[in-house]
Design an enzyme around this catalytic site. Sequence first.
Site, PDB file in Angstrom:
ATOM      1  N   LYS A 189       0.845  -1.193   0.000  1.00  0.00           N
ATOM      2  CA  LYS A 189       0.000   0.000   0.000  1.00  0.00           C
ATOM      3  C   LYS A 189       0.878   1.240   0.000  1.00  0.00           C
ATOM      4  O   LYS A 189       2.002   1.137   0.482  1.00  0.00           O
ATOM      5  CB  LYS A 189      -0.984   0.021   1.161  1.00  0.00           C
ATOM      6  CG  LYS A 189      -0.427  -0.272   2.580  1.00  0.00           C
ATOM      7  CD  LYS A 189       0.714   0.502   3.154  1.00  0.00           C
ATOM      8  CE  LYS A 189       0.632   1.958   3.369  1.00  0.00           C
ATOM      9  NZ  LYS A 189       1.885   2.514   3.991  1.00  0.00           N
ATOM     10  N   TYR A 241      -4.529   3.886   6.542  1.00  0.00           N
ATOM     11  CA  TYR A 241      -4.988   2.906   7.542  1.00  0.00           C
ATOM     12  C   TYR A 241      -6.308   3.355   8.164  1.00  0.00           C
ATOM     13  O   TYR A 241      -7.178   2.529   8.457  1.00  0.00           O
ATOM     14  CB  TYR A 241      -3.943   2.718   8.656  1.00  0.00           C
ATOM     15  CG  TYR A 241      -2.675   2.046   8.208  1.00  0.00           C
ATOM     16  CD1 TYR A 241      -2.664   0.691   7.906  1.00  0.00           C
ATOM     17  CD2 TYR A 241      -1.486   2.748   8.098  1.00  0.00           C
ATOM     18  CE1 TYR A 241      -1.501   0.060   7.504  1.00  0.00           C
ATOM     19  CE2 TYR A 241      -0.316   2.133   7.690  1.00  0.00           C
ATOM     20  CZ  TYR A 241      -0.330   0.791   7.393  1.00  0.00           C
ATOM     21  OH  TYR A 241       0.821   0.175   6.989  1.00  0.00           O
TER      22      TYR A 241
HETATM   23  P1  NDP Z   1      12.392   1.781   2.452  1.00  0.00           P
HETATM   24  O1  NDP Z   1      12.930   3.056   1.932  1.00  0.00           O
HETATM   25  O2  NDP Z   1      12.914   1.250   3.722  1.00  0.00           O
HETATM   26  O3  NDP Z   1      12.522   0.626   1.334  1.00  0.00           O
HETATM   27  C1  NDP Z   1      12.305   0.854  -0.026  1.00  0.00           C
HETATM   28  C2  NDP Z   1      13.333   0.083  -0.821  1.00  0.00           C
HETATM   29  O4  NDP Z   1      13.023   0.255  -2.206  1.00  0.00           O
HETATM   30  C3  NDP Z   1      14.768   0.599  -0.673  1.00  0.00           C
HETATM   31  O5  NDP Z   1      15.422   0.055   0.440  1.00  0.00           O
HETATM   32  C4  NDP Z   1      15.392   0.157  -1.968  1.00  0.00           C
HETATM   33  O6  NDP Z   1      15.748  -1.220  -1.853  1.00  0.00           O
HETATM   34  C5  NDP Z   1      14.238   0.195  -2.970  1.00  0.00           C
HETATM   35  N1  NDP Z   1      14.291   1.360  -3.884  1.00  0.00           N
HETATM   36  C6  NDP Z   1      14.319   1.282  -5.233  1.00  0.00           C
HETATM   37  N2  NDP Z   1      14.360   2.495  -5.783  1.00  0.00           N
HETATM   38  C7  NDP Z   1      14.360   3.382  -4.778  1.00  0.00           C
HETATM   39  C8  NDP Z   1      14.421   4.805  -4.723  1.00  0.00           C
HETATM   40  N3  NDP Z   1      14.446   5.565  -5.828  1.00  0.00           N
HETATM   41  N4  NDP Z   1      14.425   5.403  -3.509  1.00  0.00           N
HETATM   42  C9  NDP Z   1      14.381   4.665  -2.377  1.00  0.00           C
HETATM   43  N5  NDP Z   1      14.315   3.309  -2.371  1.00  0.00           N
HETATM   44  C10 NDP Z   1      14.307   2.675  -3.558  1.00  0.00           C
HETATM   45  O7  NDP Z   1      10.792   1.975   2.556  1.00  0.00           O
HETATM   46  P2  NDP Z   1       9.742   1.073   3.322  1.00  0.00           P
HETATM   47  O8  NDP Z   1      10.229  -0.307   3.418  1.00  0.00           O
HETATM   48  O9  NDP Z   1       9.325   1.762   4.548  1.00  0.00           O
HETATM   49  O10 NDP Z   1       8.471   1.163   2.313  1.00  0.00           O
HETATM   50  C11 NDP Z   1       8.420   0.452   1.093  1.00  0.00           C
HETATM   51  C12 NDP Z   1       6.940   0.259   0.687  1.00  0.00           C
HETATM   52  O11 NDP Z   1       6.291  -0.518   1.681  1.00  0.00           O
HETATM   53  C13 NDP Z   1       6.129   1.546   0.570  1.00  0.00           C
HETATM   54  O12 NDP Z   1       5.197   1.427  -0.482  1.00  0.00           O
HETATM   55  C14 NDP Z   1       5.380   1.640   1.881  1.00  0.00           C
HETATM   56  O13 NDP Z   1       4.172   2.346   1.799  1.00  0.00           O
HETATM   57  C15 NDP Z   1       5.139   0.174   2.191  1.00  0.00           C
HETATM   58  N6  NDP Z   1       5.073  -0.078   3.639  1.00  0.00           N
HETATM   59  C16 NDP Z   1       4.010  -0.786   4.114  1.00  0.00           C
HETATM   60  C17 NDP Z   1       3.896  -1.035   5.445  1.00  0.00           C
HETATM   61  C18 NDP Z   1       2.744  -1.827   5.948  1.00  0.00           C
HETATM   62  O14 NDP Z   1       2.601  -1.928   7.171  1.00  0.00           O
HETATM   63  N7  NDP Z   1       1.960  -2.449   5.095  1.00  0.00           N
HETATM   64  C19 NDP Z   1       4.879  -0.532   6.419  1.00  0.00           C
HETATM   65  C20 NDP Z   1       6.002   0.159   5.809  1.00  0.00           C
HETATM   66  C21 NDP Z   1       6.065   0.380   4.467  1.00  0.00           C
HETATM   67  P3  NDP Z   1      17.127  -1.790  -2.443  1.00  0.00           P
HETATM   68  O15 NDP Z   1      18.212  -1.036  -1.744  1.00  0.00           O
HETATM   69  O16 NDP Z   1      17.059  -3.227  -2.106  1.00  0.00           O
HETATM   70  O17 NDP Z   1      17.093  -1.533  -3.921  1.00  0.00           O
END
Ligand code: NDP
Length: 340
Positions: free
Chosen positions: A103, A191
């Site tokens: 989401k 949420y």
């Molecule tokens: P993070 O920033 O921690 O993780 C995102 C990952 O995406 C990065 O670590 C990176 O992984 C990859 N990535 C690829 N391109 C980009 C870019 N341009 N900028 C930044 N990151 C990039 O975010 P979250 O894990 O908090 O969130 C990710 C998704 O999950 C979102 O859509 C968020 O809304 C959702 N989410 C849902 C939750 C829930 O409870 N359902 C809770 C938290 C988040 P790599 O280094 O491996 O390429």
Amino acid sequence: MENKKLGWAIVGLGKFATEQLIPAFKDCKYSELVALVSGSPEKAAQVAAEYGLNTPNIYNYQNYDTLKDNPAVDVIYIVLPNSLHAEFTVRGTQAGKHIMCEKPMATNVADCQKMIEACQQAGKQLMIGYRAQYETYNLKCIELIREGKIGDLKLITSDHGRPLKPDKPEDKWRADKKLAGGGSLMDIGIYSLQACRYLTGEEPVEVSAMMHNTPGDPRFKEVEENITFSLRFPGGVLANCSSSYSFFETKRFQAFGSAGNITLDPATDYNEHYLTLKTEEGTEEIKLKGNNHFAAEIDHFSECILENKTPKTPGKEGLRDVKLMMAIYEAAEKGQPVKV
Ligand code: NDP
């Protein structure tokens, strides 16, 4: 189905994927983590080693499409910044895989529609990661309301807030409108919106909203800080919600009925839930066993694929929320209610 486990690939090894989703596979019956997609080969190698994955099953964003040649992968789980969900869903399903997407489904309605169409064309399933709909306490609240334990449902309030900290990698992109699509509403207000929809079991017909950004706060140059929104449901239930990127940690809802109230606070925490039911007989804390709701949602999707059933939270559920969030932004900008 007894021994069948589907193979999953996780795309984006950020905070949520590494701290919540990947560890949840140990509690899955029908799902196994078999591949990783990451822009960081070092991080991917480290996660692969920790979870005993084959290194050939590590992909990056360029060779992602070659997942089509890997029969071990049945499902792709997209855990990227919001505006990348659409591209990686379309490419993933064109590689012949089913898609679970975090989401918010996307940052605009057209992208949601594109994702649904691409999955339909490929004959693949699409599910949105609305974990609260697989979590025991949230499900209990729905049951209490449906059983009439609080009489006729009249009003819901729900609030979600946390301070945005763009010095942390997971919050940097959240302050960037191009990647996040919006601010606290798209991230956590969703949420509150979801809770109102699953507690009533209805779709809102009208929304109104107000927004405020603290002047001069550099975090909110592009995305909104605080937003309040009200929803009118067709059966007469009203809802008052808020989301904030500057509140102290808040994740709650309350449902008010003619014969009682339910409070779930925290409601959407990863682990902790506190449920109270207040009626004429007094206030009762309801304690449940609780579940690993990350594993429950992952397994739900695998079961749906194995049994060829539509998941409980399919693409159209994500599309509905994105349409409603766009209406909430419109109402806040116009200063007028918007019919939906
Ligand atoms: P993070 O920033 O921690 O993780 C995102 C990952 O995406 C990065 O670590 C990176 O992984 C990859 N990535 C690829 N391109 C980009 C870019 N341009 N900028 C930044 N990151 C990039 O975010 P979250 O894990 O908090 O969130 C990710 C998704 O999950 C979102 O859509 C968020 O809304 C959702 N989410 C849902 C939750 C829930 O409870 N359902 C809770 C938290 C988040 P790599 O280094 O491996 O390429």
